[in-house]
Design a protein around this motif. Structure first.
Motif, PDB file in Angstrom:
ATOM      1  N   LEU A 188      10.016 -16.379  50.226  1.00  0.00           N
ATOM      2  CA  LEU A 188       8.708 -16.875  49.766  1.00  0.00           C
ATOM      3  C   LEU A 188       8.060 -17.686  50.895  1.00  0.00           C
ATOM      4  O   LEU A 188       7.781 -18.875  50.748  1.00  0.00           O
ATOM      5  CB  LEU A 188       8.889 -17.731  48.509  1.00  0.00           C
ATOM      6  N   SER A 189       7.818 -17.059  52.019  1.00  0.00           N
ATOM      7  CA  SER A 189       7.371 -17.787  53.214  1.00  0.00           C
ATOM      8  C   SER A 189       6.014 -18.454  53.016  1.00  0.00           C
ATOM      9  O   SER A 189       5.830 -19.629  53.378  1.00  0.00           O
ATOM     10  CB  SER A 189       7.325 -16.849  54.419  1.00  0.00           C
ATOM     11  N   THR A 190       5.059 -17.758  52.434  1.00  0.00           N
ATOM     12  CA  THR A 190       3.713 -18.327  52.258  1.00  0.00           C
ATOM     13  C   THR A 190       3.766 -19.580  51.389  1.00  0.00           C
ATOM     14  O   THR A 190       3.232 -20.634  51.749  1.00  0.00           O
ATOM     15  CB  THR A 190       2.768 -17.297  51.620  1.00  0.00           C
ATOM     16  N   GLN A 191       4.422 -19.469  50.261  1.00  0.00           N
ATOM     17  CA  GLN A 191       4.476 -20.584  49.326  1.00  0.00           C
ATOM     18  C   GLN A 191       5.240 -21.782  49.907  1.00  0.00           C
ATOM     19  O   GLN A 191       4.826 -22.938  49.744  1.00  0.00           O
ATOM     20  CB  GLN A 191       5.148 -20.134  48.018  1.00  0.00           C
ATOM     21  N   ILE A 192       6.334 -21.497  50.578  1.00  0.00           N
ATOM     22  CA  ILE A 192       7.154 -22.582  51.128  1.00  0.00           C
ATOM     23  C   ILE A 192       6.438 -23.281  52.273  1.00  0.00           C
ATOM     24  O   ILE A 192       6.405 -24.518  52.322  1.00  0.00           O
ATOM     25  CB  ILE A 192       8.528 -22.035  51.572  1.00  0.00           C
ATOM     26  N   TYR A 193       5.824 -22.523  53.172  1.00  0.00           N
ATOM     27  CA  TYR A 193       5.157 -23.168  54.310  1.00  0.00           C
ATOM     28  C   TYR A 193       3.876 -23.878  53.886  1.00  0.00           C
ATOM     29  O   TYR A 193       3.479 -24.871  54.517  1.00  0.00           O
ATOM     30  CB  TYR A 193       4.895 -22.156  55.432  1.00  0.00           C
ATOM     31  N   MET A 194       3.237 -23.405  52.826  1.00  0.00           N
ATOM     32  CA  MET A 194       2.110 -24.169  52.279  1.00  0.00           C
ATOM     33  C   MET A 194       2.595 -25.502  51.716  1.00  0.00           C
ATOM     34  O   MET A 194       1.931 -26.537  51.876  1.00  0.00           O
ATOM     35  CB  MET A 194       1.395 -23.350  51.195  1.00  0.00           C
ATOM     36  N   SER A 195       3.745 -25.495  51.081  1.00  0.00           N
ATOM     37  CA  SER A 195       4.331 -26.740  50.564  1.00  0.00           C
ATOM     38  C   SER A 195       4.697 -27.682  51.711  1.00  0.00           C
ATOM     39  O   SER A 195       4.481 -28.894  51.624  1.00  0.00           O
ATOM     40  CB  SER A 195       5.575 -26.425  49.729  1.00  0.00           C
ATOM     41  N   VAL A 196       5.245 -27.114  52.785  1.00  0.00           N
ATOM     42  CA  VAL A 196       5.595 -27.914  53.967  1.00  0.00           C
ATOM     43  C   VAL A 196       4.343 -28.559  54.557  1.00  0.00           C
ATOM     44  O   VAL A 196       4.339 -29.751  54.904  1.00  0.00           O
ATOM     45  CB  VAL A 196       6.302 -27.041  55.023  1.00  0.00           C
ATOM     46  N   ALA A 198       1.614 -29.316  53.008  1.00  0.00           N
ATOM     47  CA  ALA A 198       1.167 -30.379  52.096  1.00  0.00           C
ATOM     48  C   ALA A 198       2.010 -31.644  52.276  1.00  0.00           C
ATOM     49  O   ALA A 198       1.486 -32.765  52.247  1.00  0.00           O
ATOM     50  CB  ALA A 198       1.245 -29.885  50.647  1.00  0.00           C
ATOM     51  N   ILE A 199       3.317 -31.493  52.489  1.00  0.00           N
ATOM     52  CA  ILE A 199       4.189 -32.656  52.677  1.00  0.00           C
ATOM     53  C   ILE A 199       3.867 -33.357  53.991  1.00  0.00           C
ATOM     54  O   ILE A 199       3.778 -34.594  54.047  1.00  0.00           O
ATOM     55  CB  ILE A 199       5.672 -32.239  52.610  1.00  0.00           C
ATOM     56  N   TYR A 200       3.688 -32.579  55.073  1.00  0.00           N
ATOM     57  CA  TYR A 200       3.310 -33.183  56.357  1.00  0.00           C
ATOM     58  C   TYR A 200       1.986 -33.933  56.235  1.00  0.00           C
ATOM     59  O   TYR A 200       1.812 -35.026  56.781  1.00  0.00           O
ATOM     60  CB  TYR A 200       3.207 -32.119  57.458  1.00  0.00           C
ATOM     61  N   LEU A 201       1.044 -33.328  55.511  1.00  0.00           N
ATOM     62  CA  LEU A 201      -0.252 -33.981  55.296  1.00  0.00           C
ATOM     63  C   LEU A 201      -0.067 -35.282  54.524  1.00  0.00           C
ATOM     64  O   LEU A 201      -0.655 -36.320  54.872  1.00  0.00           O
ATOM     65  CB  LEU A 201      -1.189 -33.043  54.536  1.00  0.00           C
ATOM     66  N   GLY A 202       0.792 -35.243  53.502  1.00  0.00           N
ATOM     67  CA  GLY A 202       1.048 -36.437  52.714  1.00  0.00           C
ATOM     68  C   GLY A 202       1.721 -37.544  53.519  1.00  0.00           C
ATOM     69  O   GLY A 202       1.539 -38.729  53.222  1.00  0.00           O
ATOM     70  N   LEU A 203       2.498 -37.175  54.532  1.00  0.00           N
ATOM     71  CA  LEU A 203       3.129 -38.173  55.390  1.00  0.00           C
ATOM     72  C   LEU A 203       2.184 -38.695  56.464  1.00  0.00           C
ATOM     73  O   LEU A 203       2.257 -39.862  56.857  1.00  0.00           O
ATOM     74  CB  LEU A 203       4.380 -37.567  56.064  1.00  0.00           C
ATOM     75  N   SER A 204       1.299 -37.840  56.949  1.00  0.00           N
ATOM     76  CA  SER A 204       0.412 -38.219  58.055  1.00  0.00           C
ATOM     77  C   SER A 204      -0.767 -39.079  57.610  1.00  0.00           C
ATOM     78  O   SER A 204      -1.174 -39.999  58.330  1.00  0.00           O
ATOM     79  CB  SER A 204      -0.126 -36.958  58.754  1.00  0.00           C
ATOM     80  N   LEU A 205      -1.325 -38.794  56.444  1.00  0.00           N
ATOM     81  CA  LEU A 205      -2.519 -39.519  56.002  1.00  0.00           C
ATOM     82  C   LEU A 205      -2.277 -41.030  55.863  1.00  0.00           C
ATOM     83  O   LEU A 205      -3.121 -41.820  56.282  1.00  0.00           O
ATOM     84  CB  LEU A 205      -3.041 -38.929  54.692  1.00  0.00           C
ATOM     85  N   PRO A 206      -1.147 -41.471  55.289  1.00  0.00           N
ATOM     86  CA  PRO A 206      -0.915 -42.928  55.238  1.00  0.00           C
ATOM     87  C   PRO A 206      -0.819 -43.556  56.622  1.00  0.00           C
ATOM     88  O   PRO A 206      -1.258 -44.697  56.814  1.00  0.00           O
ATOM     89  CB  PRO A 206       0.415 -43.048  54.486  1.00  0.00           C
ATOM     90  N   LEU A 207      -0.259 -42.834  57.593  1.00  0.00           N
ATOM     91  CA  LEU A 207      -0.204 -43.349  58.965  1.00  0.00           C
ATOM     92  C   LEU A 207      -1.603 -43.538  59.538  1.00  0.00           C
ATOM     93  O   LEU A 207      -1.892 -44.529  60.205  1.00  0.00           O
ATOM     94  CB  LEU A 207       0.607 -42.406  59.858  1.00  0.00           C
ATOM     95  N   SER A 208      -2.475 -42.571  59.269  1.00  0.00           N
ATOM     96  CA  SER A 208      -3.859 -42.675  59.734  1.00  0.00           C
ATOM     97  C   SER A 208      -4.563 -43.863  59.082  1.00  0.00           C
ATOM     98  O   SER A 208      -5.288 -44.615  59.751  1.00  0.00           O
ATOM     99  CB  SER A 208      -4.620 -41.380  59.422  1.00  0.00           C
ATOM    100  N   ALA A 209      -4.337 -44.033  57.780  1.00  0.00           N
ATOM    101  CA  ALA A 209      -4.956 -45.163  57.070  1.00  0.00           C
ATOM    102  C   ALA A 209      -4.430 -46.491  57.605  1.00  0.00           C
ATOM    103  O   ALA A 209      -5.191 -47.452  57.794  1.00  0.00           O
ATOM    104  CB  ALA A 209      -4.685 -45.039  55.572  1.00  0.00           C
ATOM    105  N   LEU A 210      -3.127 -46.569  57.855  1.00  0.00           N
ATOM    106  CA  LEU A 210      -2.532 -47.786  58.411  1.00  0.00           C
ATOM    107  C   LEU A 210      -3.098 -48.086  59.788  1.00  0.00           C
ATOM    108  O   LEU A 210      -3.392 -49.239  60.114  1.00  0.00           O
ATOM    109  CB  LEU A 210      -1.015 -47.634  58.482  1.00  0.00           C
ATOM    110  N   SER A 211      -3.283 -47.045  60.578  1.00  0.00           N
ATOM    111  CA  SER A 211      -3.859 -47.220  61.918  1.00  0.00           C
ATOM    112  C   SER A 211      -5.248 -47.825  61.847  1.00  0.00           C
ATOM    113  O   SER A 211      -5.570 -48.777  62.578  1.00  0.00           O
ATOM    114  CB  SER A 211      -3.912 -45.866  62.631  1.00  0.00           C
ATOM    115  N   ARG A 212      -6.084 -47.306  60.942  1.00  0.00           N
ATOM    116  CA  ARG A 212      -7.446 -47.828  60.821  1.00  0.00           C
ATOM    117  C   ARG A 212      -7.431 -49.274  60.340  1.00  0.00           C
ATOM    118  O   ARG A 212      -8.218 -50.105  60.815  1.00  0.00           O
ATOM    119  CB  ARG A 212      -8.262 -46.939  59.875  1.00  0.00           C
ATOM    120  N   ALA A 213      -6.521 -49.582  59.412  1.00  0.00           N
ATOM    121  CA  ALA A 213      -6.427 -50.961  58.905  1.00  0.00           C
ATOM    122  C   ALA A 213      -6.000 -51.922  60.019  1.00  0.00           C
ATOM    123  O   ALA A 213      -6.549 -53.023  60.153  1.00  0.00           O
ATOM    124  CB  ALA A 213      -5.436 -51.022  57.743  1.00  0.00           C
TER     125      ALA A 213
END
Length: 224
Positions: A188-196, A198-213
């Protein structure tokens, strides 16, 4: 809904559980490598701005070597090369050391630029009131330099988070490694890599927000 998506929904608990386990390892590798990179960056930035020609040459050699060799090659050297010399590291420490050595070379230049951006007169004033050069660097220069380099540090942390996917090459069980294992298991490559993604995005966005703060806080501190 297609058959593949139905299979994905059916196996979702197993898939997401393994991906989140890999995400935890990704965070651990990122945090460990970031700490190593910062410590090396600070140390070699101090060498780069030192009055000693030998220390400046040592720092220059470190930066040139580790910035010129691909990080994947450095991971292989740490994991396989050291093993050939009798120094065996498990995948997780090998990834932390490899990314840390590579990142330290980049942060050396980041910290050097931050240190040199602080007016030299402030160091001279600190020396004139009896501070040692090391104390002036620690008390006067580094706090100001840190505010200057926060955006670069945040960008480095986000890039490091994404680069940890290369740790799968030395069998570190991080997010991408577990994703590859799941693809081989489920196809299930499409579904799994889309999930991956989403997880990377979920980890990166808080870092970006922390950087701006931190940037806003540093700017307020500078004005004060």
């Amino acid at each position: 809904m297609s058959t593949q998506w139905l299979r994905f929904v059916d196996r979702f608990p197993h898939i997401i559980g393994l991906l989140l386990t890999g995400a935890v390892v990704t965070v651990i590798v990122t945090a460990g490598a970031f700490v190593v990179s910062v410590l090396l960056g600070l140390a070699f930035a101090g060498f780069r701005t030192s009055d000693s020609r030998l220390l400046r040459a040592l720092a220059h050699a470190y930066v040139e070597v580790f910035r010129s060799v691909p990080v994947l090659t450095q991971l292989f050297i740490v994991y396989f090369g050291l093993a050939a010399l009798g120094i065996r590291l498990s995948p997780l420490p090998a990834a932390v050391v490899g990314f840390g050595l590579n990142g330290g070379a980049y942060l050396t230049e980041v910290f050097r630029a931050g240190i040199e951006a602080v007016a030299r007169g402030q160091t001279e004033a600190a020396l004139s009131i009896g501070m040692t050069k090391l104390t002036a660097l620690r008390v006067i220069v580094l706090p100001q330099a840190t505010r200057i380099v926060i955006p670069a540090l945040a960008n480095f942390a986000i890039g490091l988070l994404k680069d940890t996917s290369l740790a799968s090459a030395v069998a570190a069980p991080e997010l991408s490694f577990n994703a590859n294992m799941l693809v081989k298991e489920t196809y299930l490559s499409t579904q799994i890599y889309m999930s991956v993604a989403a997880i990377y995005l979920g980890l990166s966005l808080p870092l970006s927000a922390l950087s701006r703060a931190l940037e806003r806080r540093g700017a307020r501190g500078s004005r004060a």
